[in-house]
Design a protein around this motif. Structure first.
Motif, mmCIF file in Angstrom:
data_model
loop_
_atom_site.group_PDB
_atom_site.id
_atom_site.type_symbol
_atom_site.label_atom_id
_atom_site.label_comp_id
_atom_site.label_asym_id
_atom_site.label_seq_id
_atom_site.Cartn_x
_atom_site.Cartn_y
_atom_site.Cartn_z
ATOM 1 N N GLU A 82 -3.059 5.046 5.197
ATOM 2 C CA GLU A 82 -4.337 5.747 5.245
ATOM 3 C C GLU A 82 -5.478 4.855 4.781
ATOM 4 O OE1 GLU A 82 -4.831 8.797 6.466
ATOM 5 O OE2 GLU A 82 -2.691 8.860 6.994
ATOM 6 N N THR A 83 -6.642 5.028 5.384
ATOM 7 C CA THR A 83 -7.817 4.259 5.009
ATOM 8 C C THR A 83 -8.119 4.427 3.523
ATOM 9 O OG1 THR A 83 -8.738 4.512 7.230
ATOM 10 C CG2 THR A 83 -10.278 3.909 5.464
ATOM 11 N N GLY A 84 -8.283 3.317 2.832
ATOM 12 C CA GLY A 84 -8.607 3.345 1.414
ATOM 13 C C GLY A 84 -7.418 3.487 0.489
ATOM 14 N N ALA A 136 -6.683 -0.534 4.005
ATOM 15 C CA ALA A 136 -7.980 -1.106 3.646
ATOM 16 C C ALA A 136 -9.074 -0.041 3.705
ATOM 17 C CB ALA A 136 -8.320 -2.251 4.600
ATOM 18 N N PRO A 137 -10.147 -0.207 2.910
ATOM 19 C CA PRO A 137 -11.275 0.727 2.988
ATOM 20 C C PRO A 137 -12.054 0.523 4.277
ATOM 21 C CG PRO A 137 -11.791 -1.073 1.503
ATOM 22 C CD PRO A 137 -10.351 -1.237 1.887
ATOM 23 N N ASP A 138 -12.934 1.464 4.570
ATOM 24 C CA ASP A 138 -13.752 1.361 5.777
ATOM 25 C C ASP A 138 -14.754 0.225 5.670
ATOM 26 O OD1 ASP A 138 -12.881 3.250 7.610
ATOM 27 O OD2 ASP A 138 -13.910 4.896 6.591
ATOM 28 N N SER A 160 -12.521 -4.492 3.231
ATOM 29 C CA SER A 160 -12.264 -3.892 4.548
ATOM 30 C C SER A 160 -11.706 -4.913 5.533
ATOM 31 C CB SER A 160 -13.551 -3.281 5.110
ATOM 32 O OG SER A 160 -14.567 -4.265 5.245
ATOM 33 N N CYS A 203 -5.207 1.333 -0.265
ATOM 34 C CA CYS A 203 -5.053 0.117 -1.070
ATOM 35 C C CYS A 203 -6.225 0.035 -2.050
ATOM 36 C CB CYS A 203 -5.021 -1.114 -0.176
ATOM 37 S SG CYS A 203 -4.866 -2.672 -1.071
ATOM 38 N N THR A 204 -6.016 0.526 -3.239
ATOM 39 C CA THR A 204 -7.074 0.605 -4.240
ATOM 40 C C THR A 204 -7.030 -0.595 -5.177
ATOM 41 O OG1 THR A 204 -5.684 1.829 -5.789
ATOM 42 C CG2 THR A 204 -6.923 3.124 -4.160
ATOM 43 N N SER A 262 0.841 -1.194 0.000
ATOM 44 C CA SER A 262 0.000 0.000 0.000
ATOM 45 C C SER A 262 0.880 1.250 0.000
ATOM 46 C CB SER A 262 -0.896 0.010 1.234
ATOM 47 O OG SER A 262 -1.661 1.196 1.312
ATOM 48 N N GLN A 272 -17.196 -1.762 3.292
ATOM 49 C CA GLN A 272 -16.821 -1.834 1.888
ATOM 50 C C GLN A 272 -16.044 -3.114 1.601
ATOM 51 O OE1 GLN A 272 -15.234 1.888 0.181
ATOM 52 N NE2 GLN A 272 -15.700 2.849 2.159
ATOM 53 N N SER A 282 -7.177 -5.944 6.962
ATOM 54 C CA SER A 282 -6.659 -4.885 7.811
ATOM 55 C C SER A 282 -5.974 -5.484 9.035
ATOM 56 C CB SER A 282 -7.799 -3.967 8.255
ATOM 57 O OG SER A 282 -7.339 -2.942 9.102
#
Length: 647
Positions: A66-68, A109-111, A117, A70-71, A62, A114, A120
């Motif tokens: 930060e949250t999100g 990871a996203p919140d 998620s 990893c796209t 990543s 989603q 994490s």
């Protein structure tokens, strides 16, 4: 090049000398003896083997935590990313020898809720080692990502020392056991929805109440029924540690203790220390005797492949030389595995008992300024051992590399083979800035070894540190990597069943919850004489600390002292070690040394401090080397100086 010494074979005229030397160091042989009665492995140690090393695949990196972050552009499969500098641990192999388990730290990871998620934090994964991929296209899969809360109640972090059971369905990870509901971990049936994470509980109170005892350095016994572990103690401001052995029992409905959830419990626990047994030192009037045959288990490191020996770091046989030992689980018979003055503690014994892989500083000379001079009895170690083991690291940087040893271990000029001594491709697997970290692991068929490394990163390089920071060659510029070493000339060995051992360790003491923790015996303060096993003697003065909880100063004067034929030690050494403030782990050491020795032929050695002495401040947990003055060892005109101070 031969990595165990300059000479492949010892001349026959040296046979008697080698055998005498090994006898003097109480080395116990573990290899076949020829009809002549001479152990031929002493004369003909194994030839270096061909080794091929590759880096194993891991999840993509990543760009941040930060949250999100990893796209899907980074991981199109949506199966998570790991942090660039995030810790990981390799574990051992599954029974098919085509997968290993590992603990990694997912990041970005996203919140919730989603997709993705669940990827994490610290999670347990399985990695393919044969170049193939799982059905989704990844070379790895996460076992614990998304396990429902109800199936992981009471669990703790999974990072430390993942070890798969022989059934391939369970993994010891940290102080937990991950169970995939009866499915093999690498199979499609093993999914988070059917997996559990069960905590491990050790009763340490009379009525079974409370959160249980603190356990660490857990190792599964090869019978897959028992577990060894260690636990810290604190008595009178002194940090200590004992090793234990117990049986794992699953309890689905505990009625005492916390957490009161389905858990594995440690039953019939034995402390691997008997205060009534022979200790490393004994006192008879004014005579102080060193007992190298004493069974003194410090930190438990694992078991032999067949489970008949307990492997551990024990009391030093030579000053400042930390070694690995093995004790027979039934008889307590002790053998010394390592002898090189480098520091070693991570070890794994092959399933057929014929080989060990260790992680050791012997290729870096990190500890040689203290330990290079051989034949010094472990007297000052009564106060200096914490310092001598702490210098193996420089903060988070370790100086370990993997070494292959046969079953007999170090002897004579045989010091094993560094697995990654040669560059095997475009990636530099022997780059000294990549440092091995903790337990290496054998494949069950004895042909492969997995180990993990960490790259030197700030503050161990860059900034005020004169060492420039190297560039990572791993995907995403990761600072951690997992390596797979294949011993290319070996044929697979068949995994044999391991006999279940008894709950009873005859040379240990049954642990009784609620009983006071013992304190390791040490010789009381006073003036003593130590006699060399061959000739000479040493005058020793021991001074206890003000609290009467241990020794503070050891002063020694050697008078033609000899423990081995032809090796004579003279001079003096004086070491004082005190705890700083209320800390259990921070020590200040004042060291004065002026030692010389002569040996066969033109052999000579010395260990000398500067006129104002050597003064070291070091924390055994932080391991940041800060010293004033110098301590230098010289062996046959080769000078070993101390490391640079931590900056």
């Amino acid at each position: 090049m031969r990595y165990y010494g300059q000479n492949t074979f010892l001349a026959p005229c040296l046979m008697a000398y080698v055998l005498a030397l090994l006898s003097a160091t109480h080395h116990v042989l573990a290899s076949p003896v020829a009809a002549t009665g001479v152990d031929m492995s002493l004369l003909f140690p194994p030839e270096p083997e061909s080794v091929h090393i590759v880096e194993l695949p891991l999840p993509p990196v990543s760009p941040s935590n930060e949250t999100g972050a990893c796209t899907l552009s980074i991981n199109p499969h949506g199966t998570g990313c790991i942090g660039k500098d995030a810790e990981l641990r390799n574990g051992n192999f599954l029974p098919d020898n085509k997968h290993i388990v590992a603990s990694v730290t997912f990041a970005g990871a996203p919140d919730v809720p989603q997709p993705g998620s669940a990827y994490s934090g610290v999670q347990l994964i399985v990695i393919k080692t044969d170049g193939r991929k799982f059905p989704n296209g990844d070379a790895w899969k996460c076992i614990t990502c998304g396990i429902p809360t109800a199936r992981r109640n009471g669990s703790t972090e999974l990072l430390e020392y993942p070890q798969a059971f022989r059934d391939g369905r369970r993994v010891l990870a940290g102080n937990n056991i991950v169970d995939c509901g009866g499915a093999v971990l690498s199979s499609p049936k093993c999914v988070p929805e059917r997996a559990h994470i069960y905590p491990i509980y050790w009763t340490n109170t009379v009525n079974g109440s409370g959160p249980g005892g603190a356990i660490r350095e857990n190792r599964i016994h090869p019978d897959n029924v028992h577990m060894g572990f260690s636990s810290f103690t604190s008595t009178g401001g002194v940090l200590g540690q004992f090793a234990y052995f117990g049986r794992l029992v699953f309890n689905p409905f505990p009625v005492t203790g916390e957490p009161r959830v389905p858990r594995y419990e440690l039953h019939n626990v034995t402390r691997l220390y008997d205060p009534a047994a022979l200790q490393p030192f004994s006192v008879h009037g004014g005579k102080l005797t060193i007992n190298p045959e004493a069974l003194s288990v410090g930190e438990l490191r694992g078991f032999s492949g067949s489970g008949d020996e307990i492997i551990y770091v024990g009391a030093n046989r030579e000053s400042c030389n930390t070694d690995i030992f093995a004790a027979n689980i039934d008889t307590g018979h002790v053998r010394r595995i390592t002898q090189h003055p480098g520091y070693a503690d991570p070890i794994d014994v092959s399933p057929d008992n014929k080989w060990s892989v260790i992680l050791d500083t012997r290729s870096t000379n990190r500890t040689m300024f203290m330990a290079a001079m051989r034949g010094i009895p472990p007297l000052t170690d009564l106060v200096s051992s914490t310092a001598s083991v702490s210098i193996r690291n420089n903060g988070q940087r370790r100086f370990f590399q993997p070494w292959l040893l046969d079953s007999t271990g170090d002897r004579g000029e045989y010091l094993g083979q560094q697995l990654n001594a040669h560059e095997t491709g475009s990636e530099s697997v022997n780059d000294p800035e990549w440092n091995a970290q903790a337990d290496p692991r054998w494949s069950w068929d004895g042909t492969q070894i997995a180990y993990y490394q960490r790259l030197t990163v700030p503050p161990q390089c860059g900034g005020l540190n004169p060492l420039p920071c190297p560039a990572s060659t791993s995907d995403g510029e990761r600072s951690y990597r997992i390596m797979l070493a294949t011993l290319t000339a070996r044929k697979p060995v068949r995994l044999r069943p391991v006999k279940r051992v008894s709950d009873v360790i005859p040379w240990g003491v049954p642990y009784v919850p609620g009983d006071p923790t013992p304190v390791r015996w040490y010789p009381p303060g006073g003036a003593y004489t130590v006699y060399g096993r061959v000739s000479g003697y040493a005058d020793v003065t021991l001074i206890e600390n003000s609290g009467g909880t241990g020794l503070e100063t050891v002063a020694v004067s050697y008078h033609d002292y000899s423990d081995a034929a032809g090796v004579v030690l003279t001079g003096s050494e004086n070491v004082t070690s005190v705890h700083v403030g209320e800390s259990l782990t921070l020590e200040r050491v004042e060291w004065y040394s002026d030692l010389t020795s002569i040996g066969p032929g033109s052999h000579s050695a010395s260990k000398v401090t500067s006129e104002d002495g050597f003064h070291l401040l070091i924390d055994m947990m932080e391991t940041e080397f800060v010293a004033n003055g110098t301590l230098t060892s010289t062996v046959d005109k080769v000078v070993y100086g101390q490391p640079e101070n931590y900056t």
